[in-house]
Structures are given as structure tokens and as C-alpha cells.
Write an enzyme that holds these catalytic residues in place. Structure first.
Site, PDB file in Angstrom:
ATOM      1  N   ARG A 201      -2.000 -14.393  -0.343  1.00 36.17           N
ATOM      2  CA  ARG A 201      -0.553 -14.171  -0.479  1.00 36.17           C
ATOM      3  C   ARG A 201       0.167 -15.307   0.217  1.00 36.17           C
ATOM      4  O   ARG A 201      -0.091 -15.586   1.392  1.00 36.17           O
ATOM      5  CB  ARG A 201      -0.106 -12.843   0.128  1.00 36.17           C
ATOM      6  CG  ARG A 201       1.411 -12.783   0.298  1.00 36.17           C
ATOM      7  CD  ARG A 201       1.947 -11.458   0.722  1.00 36.17           C
ATOM      8  NE  ARG A 201       1.898 -10.518  -0.372  1.00 36.17           N
ATOM      9  CZ  ARG A 201       2.639  -9.406  -0.441  1.00 36.17           C
ATOM     10  NH1 ARG A 201       3.491  -9.124   0.522  1.00 36.17           N
ATOM     11  NH2 ARG A 201       2.531  -8.593  -1.464  1.00 36.17           N
TER      12      ARG A 201
ATOM     13  N   HIS B 292       3.258 -11.889  -9.326  1.00 42.61           N
ATOM     14  CA  HIS B 292       2.719 -10.785  -8.524  1.00 42.61           C
ATOM     15  C   HIS B 292       1.893  -9.899  -9.478  1.00 42.61           C
ATOM     16  O   HIS B 292       2.285  -8.772  -9.802  1.00 42.61           O
ATOM     17  CB  HIS B 292       3.870 -10.009  -7.884  1.00 42.61           C
ATOM     18  CG  HIS B 292       3.469  -9.161  -6.718  1.00 42.61           C
ATOM     19  ND1 HIS B 292       2.169  -9.099  -6.243  1.00 42.61           N
ATOM     20  CD2 HIS B 292       4.193  -8.309  -5.919  1.00 42.61           C
ATOM     21  CE1 HIS B 292       2.119  -8.269  -5.215  1.00 42.61           C
ATOM     22  NE2 HIS B 292       3.320  -7.781  -5.003  1.00 42.61           N
TER      23      HIS B 292
ATOM     24  N   GLN C 105       0.763  -6.210  -8.773  1.00 44.38           N
ATOM     25  CA  GLN C 105       1.883  -5.267  -8.832  1.00 44.38           C
ATOM     26  C   GLN C 105       2.108  -4.803 -10.272  1.00 44.38           C
ATOM     27  O   GLN C 105       2.273  -3.605 -10.544  1.00 44.38           O
ATOM     28  CB  GLN C 105       3.157  -5.944  -8.290  1.00 44.38           C
ATOM     29  CG  GLN C 105       4.395  -5.072  -8.332  1.00 44.38           C
ATOM     30  CD  GLN C 105       4.320  -3.896  -7.360  1.00 44.38           C
ATOM     31  OE1 GLN C 105       4.061  -4.082  -6.188  1.00 44.38           O
ATOM     32  NE2 GLN C 105       4.544  -2.689  -7.858  1.00 44.38           N
TER      33      GLN C 105
ATOM     34  N   ARG D 129      -1.211   0.742  -6.441  1.00 45.78           N
ATOM     35  CA  ARG D 129      -1.618  -0.609  -6.043  1.00 45.78           C
ATOM     36  C   ARG D 129      -3.091  -0.602  -5.619  1.00 45.78           C
ATOM     37  O   ARG D 129      -3.849  -1.521  -5.915  1.00 45.78           O
ATOM     38  CB  ARG D 129      -0.762  -1.123  -4.867  1.00 45.78           C
ATOM     39  CG  ARG D 129       0.732  -1.239  -5.109  1.00 45.78           C
ATOM     40  CD  ARG D 129       1.059  -2.284  -6.145  1.00 45.78           C
ATOM     41  NE  ARG D 129       0.417  -3.559  -5.876  1.00 45.78           N
ATOM     42  CZ  ARG D 129       0.773  -4.426  -4.905  1.00 45.78           C
ATOM     43  NH1 ARG D 129       1.794  -4.161  -4.106  1.00 45.78           N
ATOM     44  NH2 ARG D 129       0.126  -5.568  -4.746  1.00 45.78           N
TER      45      ARG D 129
HETATM   46  N1   CP Z   1       5.068  -4.517  -3.403  1.00 47.91           N
HETATM   47  C1   CP Z   1       4.433  -5.235  -2.449  1.00 47.91           C
HETATM   48  O1   CP Z   1       3.823  -6.272  -2.740  1.00 47.91           O
HETATM   49  O2   CP Z   1       4.494  -4.703  -1.215  1.00 47.91           O
HETATM   50  P1   CP Z   1       4.029  -5.461   0.121  1.00 47.91           P
HETATM   51  O3   CP Z   1       4.918  -6.653   0.294  1.00 47.91           O
HETATM   52  O4   CP Z   1       4.192  -4.449   1.211  1.00 47.91           O
HETATM   53  O5   CP Z   1       2.597  -5.873  -0.039  1.00 47.91           O
END
Ligand code: CP
Length: 335
Positions: free
Chosen positions: A108, A135, A138, A322
Site C-alpha cells: 500500500r 484499489h 476494495q 474485504r
Molecule cells: N477501505 C480501505 O481501504 O480501508 P483502510 O484504509 O482502513 O484499509
């Protein structure tokens, strides 16, 4: 429909065919059932993964950690301050080191080019846990959530309210096009400070894919048109991770008309649901939420608390998904 994705990286959904995405969604459903039944599924015992986070996370990190542990994987978490990557060691060298120790790498961070370089040099599957551009894990969880609600998703309409370009909206546009779901981006037409509209090349690619799959991509600044016939109303925070705090003022002005309210929900299909990738500024129970309220007098941003807490909201089911979808991605690529 067991497909072989072993050894593949998961960087953007553009890299996967409709059948491959369907396969990962089927696996996700199976893993969710196993988890619900309390049935062990330590299918990857003996393998190890590393999670490289250059930005903060709750859902993605926990999904990779718990999903990994459920699969029997050893999991190392490296937080934004505790690896040498980028500061004292190049991306390429980091990839070559981690690829010799681990069977899979999650990343990330900022540029998509970084996760691509990691994948190019590591020699093991690399998974995109969020970049500026995409993403993808997601988006998989979002479709699983829609299928739990509606069954078949082909022909449904998902409307994303807010500014066009963003890692979540980009990935949703791609996955909708691949799976025959009508995608609508409903937001301001003019310039949005610090942000762009969809990359024209990505938009054109998605339009082609959508045409092949019998669905459409609609761009509009008109809320009535955007939410008409929508089965899913989706939104995300107005200032994304790592973006300048100075953007709040202009974003609030430009995007407030696109806030998801009960009136907006009432214009969509009667059985429409509300989705959000989270975290969300639906109240002032956060430091940033409270600061914004004090500075700009806004107590709810992209969605009202009423909608967020309503029986139309599926945000926590989406968050749980997720874990099941990330588990499916790890299993499919490491098996
Ligand atoms: N939606 C999402 O990626 O949440 P986080 O940033 O908490 O990982």
C-alpha cells in the site's frame, strides 16, 4: 470453474479477464462460508507473506493479516516507518530481498508504478493494497457485497457520487465494465482542485470493455440523472489519503451538492443500497471530522449520518467482505 492464477500478481483488475474475476468472487463466497461454519482452511500452511504499508490502514491490513492467518500463512507487517524501502533502499532492491524470503508481498502506497516495479522484480506474487490509481481488492469486496444483496449483478447500475478520478472510483469503473454492471460517475464537471477527471485512456479502455459486456459508463453532473435507476449509491471521502489538507475548503464547496442524503437515496431504485469503502466522515466523532466542523461548519461530509446508519447501508458487511475477497486473492495466486 477452477482457473489457474498461481504465481500471478494482483495489481489492477484490468489485468484479469471476466472469468478470472468471477473465479475470485466464487472463491470469496466459499471462503466466507468456511469462515461462517468455523471450518479450518489452512491451505497455505508453511508459506509466508509480508505486508508493506507506506500509508495507514484498518481494513486492508486486518484483512490481509486475518485472511493470511486463516490460510495458515506466516505474516509480517511493515509499517510506514519500519522498512528501508525508498529511503535507504530502492524499490528494486527491496523487491529482490523480500522475494527471497516471502511467498507473497502486499503493498500500500502512492504510485501504481511502485507496486508494478515490486511485481516486476520480486519473483513472487505482489498484491495492490491501494495506490493513487487503483484499489482493486476494495472493488472485489464491493461486488461480493452487491451479489449478496441482489444475486446476479449483470445489468445493475452503480452510481458513484463525488469527484471522478480516485483509486476507488477507477477500480469500480473497471470491475463494473468487466462484469456487465452499468457504472455512473456523478460529480462536478469543472476542475476539482488537486484532482483530475478520469484518465482519458482508462475511460476509453473501460468504455470498450463495457461495450463488449453489454453495459454502459455514464458521466454526469446531474444528480437526478445520475441516481435514476441506480441499485447502488456509492461514495468515498472527499480528500483522499496523502492528499493536501488545504483541499478541504474547495472540495467541501464543490462536492457538498453530491453528498449522499436520504433525498438522494429516495431518487434511486426503491431497493437501492448505500455503499462506502470506509473510513467515512458521516459525523464529527473523529479528529479530522471535528476539525472540519469547527473550521467550515460542516458536520457531515460525503454522506449524512442518517443514510450511513440507515437500513439501506451495507458498509460494515462490505468491510467484512474485504477479508473474504483478499483471502481469495492470496489463495488463488499462492496455491
Ligand atoms: N477501505 C480501505 O481501504 O480501508 P483502510 O484504509 O482502513 O484499509
Amino acid at each position: 470453474m477452477a482457473l489457474n492464477l498461481s504465481g500471478r500478481s494482483f495489481l489492477t483488475l484490468l489485468d484479469f479477464t471476466t472469468e478470472e474475476i468471477e473465479y475470485m468472487l466464487e472463491l470469496s463466497k466459499d471462503f466466507k462460508n468456511l469462515k461462517r461454519m468455523g471450518a479450518p482452511h489452512r491451505y497455505l500452511e508453511g508459506k509466508n507473506i509480508v505486508l508493506l504499508f507506506e500509508k495507514t490502514s484498518t481494513r486492508t491490513r486486518c484483512a490481509f493479516e486475518v485472511g493470511g492467518m486463516d490460510l495458515g500463512l506466516g505474516v509480517t507487517y511493515l509499517d510506514p516507518g519500519s522498512s528501508q524501502m525508498g529511503k535507504k533502499e530502492s524499490i528494486e532492491d527491496t523487491a529482490r530481498v523480500l522475494g527471497r524470503m516471502y511467498d507473497g508481498i502486499e503493498y500500500r502506497g502512492s504510485d501504481q508504478s511502485i507496486v508494478e516495479e515490486l511485481a516486476d522484480k520480486a519473483g513472487v506474487p505482489v498484491w495492490n493494497g491501494l495506490t493513487n490509481e487503483y484499489h482493486p481488492t476494495q472493488a472485489l469486496a464491493d461486488i461480493l457485497t452487491m451479489r449478496e444483496e441482489f444475486g446476479d449483478t449483470r445489468g445493475l447500475k452503480l452510481t458513484y457520487l463525488g469527484k471522478e478520478q480516485g483509486n476507488v472510483s477507477d477500480s469500480l469503473m473497471v470491475i463494473c465494465a468487466k462484469l456487465g454492471i452499468n457504472f455512473c460517475s456523478c460529480g462536478p464537471k469543472g476542475d476539482v482542485e488537486g484532482a483530475t477527471h478520469f484518465d482519458p485512456e482508462l475511460l476509453e479502455t473501460c468504455q470498450k470493455i463495457a461495450e463488449e459486456n453489454g453495459c454502459t459508463i455514464q458521466l454526469t453532473d446531474n444528480i437526478d440523472e445520475g441516481v435514476k435507476d441506480a441499485d447502488v449509491i456509492y461514495t468515498d471521502v472527499w480528500v483522499g489519503m496523502g492528499q493536501a489538507e488545504e483541499l478541504w475548503k474547495s472540495r467541501i464547496k464543490l462536492l457538498s451538492p453530491y453528498r449522499v442524503t436520504s433525498e438522494v437515496m429516495a431518487k434511486a431504485n426503491p431497493n437501492a443500497i448505500f455503499m462506502h469503502c470506509l473510513p467515512s466522515f458521516h459525523d464529527i466523532k473523529t479528529t479530522i471530522g471535528a476539525e472540519i466542523a469547527e473550521k467550515f461548519g460542516v458536520t457531515e461530509m460525503e454522506v449524512t449520518d442518517e443514510v450511513f446508519e440507515s437500513d439501506k447501508s451495507r458498509v460494515f458487511q462490505e468491510a467484512e467482505n474485504r477479508m473474504h475477497t483478499i483471502k481469495a486473492v492470496m489463495y488463488a495466486t499462492l496455491r
